[in-house]
Structure formats: structure tokens, C-alpha cells
Design a protein around this motif. Structure first.
Motif, mmCIF file in Angstrom:
data_model
loop_
_atom_site.group_PDB
_atom_site.id
_atom_site.type_symbol
_atom_site.label_atom_id
_atom_site.label_comp_id
_atom_site.label_asym_id
_atom_site.label_seq_id
_atom_site.Cartn_x
_atom_site.Cartn_y
_atom_site.Cartn_z
ATOM 1 N N THR A 12 102.304 75.202 -35.155
ATOM 2 C CA THR A 12 103.087 75.409 -36.377
ATOM 3 C C THR A 12 102.423 76.421 -37.306
ATOM 4 O O THR A 12 103.101 77.118 -38.055
ATOM 5 C CB THR A 12 103.298 74.097 -37.159
ATOM 6 N N TYR A 15 103.451 80.430 -37.559
ATOM 7 C CA TYR A 15 104.453 81.055 -38.424
ATOM 8 C C TYR A 15 103.797 81.830 -39.565
ATOM 9 O O TYR A 15 104.294 82.865 -39.975
ATOM 10 C CB TYR A 15 105.410 79.997 -38.969
ATOM 11 N N THR A 67 109.134 75.107 -36.385
ATOM 12 C CA THR A 67 108.760 73.955 -37.199
ATOM 13 C C THR A 67 108.167 74.396 -38.529
ATOM 14 O O THR A 67 108.529 73.883 -39.595
ATOM 15 C CB THR A 67 107.755 73.060 -36.444
ATOM 16 N N TYR A 68 107.284 75.367 -38.479
ATOM 17 C CA TYR A 68 106.682 75.840 -39.717
ATOM 18 C C TYR A 68 107.708 76.574 -40.586
ATOM 19 O O TYR A 68 107.715 76.422 -41.801
ATOM 20 C CB TYR A 68 105.469 76.731 -39.432
ATOM 21 N N ASN A 70 110.867 75.901 -40.726
ATOM 22 C CA ASN A 70 111.689 74.859 -41.342
ATOM 23 C C ASN A 70 111.010 74.303 -42.591
ATOM 24 O O ASN A 70 111.681 73.962 -43.566
ATOM 25 C CB ASN A 70 111.948 73.720 -40.355
ATOM 26 N N GLN A 71 109.700 74.229 -42.557
ATOM 27 C CA GLN A 71 108.954 73.700 -43.692
ATOM 28 C C GLN A 71 108.827 74.723 -44.817
ATOM 29 O O GLN A 71 108.864 74.375 -45.985
ATOM 30 C CB GLN A 71 107.555 73.285 -43.232
ATOM 31 N N GLN A 72 108.712 76.001 -44.477
ATOM 32 C CA GLN A 72 108.381 77.014 -45.481
ATOM 33 C C GLN A 72 109.566 77.808 -46.027
ATOM 34 O O GLN A 72 109.504 78.292 -47.151
ATOM 35 C CB GLN A 72 107.353 77.998 -44.895
ATOM 36 N N THR A 76 116.202 75.574 -46.183
ATOM 37 C CA THR A 76 116.218 75.446 -44.727
ATOM 38 C C THR A 76 115.794 74.046 -44.315
ATOM 39 O O THR A 76 114.689 73.612 -44.613
ATOM 40 C CB THR A 76 115.289 76.478 -44.073
ATOM 41 N N PHE A 77 116.706 73.361 -43.630
ATOM 42 C CA PHE A 77 116.366 72.105 -42.961
ATOM 43 C C PHE A 77 116.058 72.404 -41.501
ATOM 44 O O PHE A 77 115.092 71.917 -40.949
ATOM 45 C CB PHE A 77 117.508 71.089 -43.077
ATOM 46 N N ASP A 78 116.917 73.222 -40.865
ATOM 47 C CA ASP A 78 116.702 73.599 -39.470
ATOM 48 C C ASP A 78 117.146 75.050 -39.295
ATOM 49 O O ASP A 78 118.319 75.377 -39.452
ATOM 50 C CB ASP A 78 117.488 72.679 -38.535
ATOM 51 N N LYS A 123 119.746 68.403 -44.681
ATOM 52 C CA LYS A 123 119.815 67.422 -43.601
ATOM 53 C C LYS A 123 121.260 67.046 -43.303
ATOM 54 O O LYS A 123 122.085 66.916 -44.210
ATOM 55 C CB LYS A 123 119.016 66.176 -43.976
#
Length: 196
Positions: A12, A15, A67-68, A70-72, A76-78, A123
Motif C-alpha cells: 500500500t 502509492y 488500497t492506498y 482509496n485511503q488518500q 474516494t471509497f473505491d 460506501k
């Protein structure tokens, strides 16, 4: 294609290396790419042909990137709400074939920037799209988008509900027939790629 959770978690951080932000690079905008992202496109295409351990490792590298992201990424959820890792790997391969001088990470970054507008911003609950004894699980918001696209094509009436009902199955079957895709009624990767 299963990738260990520890391996994916480690990836992750990849990214960060791919971020276009100056904050993630040195003063000249340079940054170090780690792991499999450093290989060239030609090397990636060879790994794709063999589909061995290196290919699986590169799939994990992309999953870590996502994954990263999506977090940053804001709103953005996905980042890739319906695209499989296999489909993304194929898109990276297509970019590599057209740009053999690029690296794997440059091609992956290009592909993921290209799908960004279709991201899921918040979500959404999973929905099982079941036809006979086969199922595909999608987000309810993706089912609504699918229904909206089918409605715009005149294949579906009514408002999008996010429920994969008989009317939606029939509309997907008709879409698949028109596009000469396997007529399953399922929103598989090929059907969604043609529809979206």
C-alpha cells in the motif's frame, strides 16, 4: 488470484511513490519507485505471458496501489468499484504495448488515473446479481449506474433501484445479445466494460 494480506499491506505504501503531488517527491519532483513497479513494460509483458509468481506479485503491487489510493484520494471509497485486478492488469498490458519505453509503474498510474472518474465516492452496500446458479457481487451504486446506462439505451424502463431484478437481467441479456457477448444475464467484467 490470492495475495497475502501482509504482502498487500506492505505494497500500500507504493502509492506514495506514484503520487503526482510534490509532497511525495524531492524538490525536483523525483521519487524512488520500490519493488515490481521499477520493471520495464517489456519485462511486464513477459511476466503476463507466463502468469507465474512474478505476475502474481505485480498484481499485489497494483492492489496495494489501489488500497492506498482509496485511503488518500479525496471523495474516494473505491477507485475501481467494478474492475477486477485481472482486468486492470490487462489494461496496463495494453498501455505497455503502446508505450514500450515506459515502466510498469508509469503504465499502472496511467490506467488508474484513467478510471478515476468512475470511482465510488462513498460506501455502498454489496448486491448479489444472481442468474440461475451463478452470481456476481457488485456495489448497489454500480448496479444503479448499470441500470441508468441500460435505461439510456432504451433497454430498461423505470428508475434505477440498485436491485438486480428480473427486468435488469432481461435488459443485460439484450445488451449482451446486441454486443455479441456471452448471453448470461450477469454483469460480468466484459459486459460492464462495454456498458461503462
Amino acid at each position: 488470484m490470492k495475495i497475502s494480506m501482509q504482502f498487500t499491506a506492505t505494497l500500500t505504501m507504493t502509492y506514495v511513490c506514484l503520487s503526482a503531488s510534490v509532497n511525495a517527491a524531492d524538490e525536483q519532483g523525483r521519487f524512488m519507485v520500490k519493488g515490481g513497479g521499477r520493471i520495464g513494460c517489456e519485462h511486464y509483458l513477459t511476466a503476463l505471458e507466463t502468469k507465474g509468481a512474478e505476475f502474481i506479485s505485480l498484481a499485489g503491487w497494483i492492489e496495494g496501489f489501489i488500497t492506498y489510493a482509496n485511503q488518500q484520494e479525496q471523495d474516494t471509497f473505491d477507485l475501481v468499484p467494478w474492475q477486477s485486478t485481472e482486468l486492470l492488469m490487462s489494461a496496463v498490458a495494453n498501455h505497455c504495448r503502446q508505450n514500450p519505453e515506459k515502466s510498469f509503474h508509469q503504465s499502472a498510474y496511467h490506467v488508474l488515473q484513467g478510471v478515476k472518474t468512475g470511482r465510488l465516492k462513498s460506501k455502498s452496500e454489496p448486491v448479489s446479481a444472481t442468474v440461475a446458479d451463478q452470481s456476481v457481487v457488485l456495489y448497489a451504486d454500480i448496479v444503479r449506474r448499470l441500470q441508468q446506462k441500460l435505461k439510456l439505451r432504451g433497454l430498461l424502463t423505470g428508475d434505477p433501484t440498485g436491485i438486480y431484478d428480473k427486468e435488469t437481467i432481461d435488459a443485460v441479456l439484450e445488451f449482451q445479445r446486441v454486443k455479441k457477448l456471452p448471453e448470461t444475464g450477469l454483469p460480468d467484467q466484459m459486459t460492464l466494460a462495454h456498458l461503462f
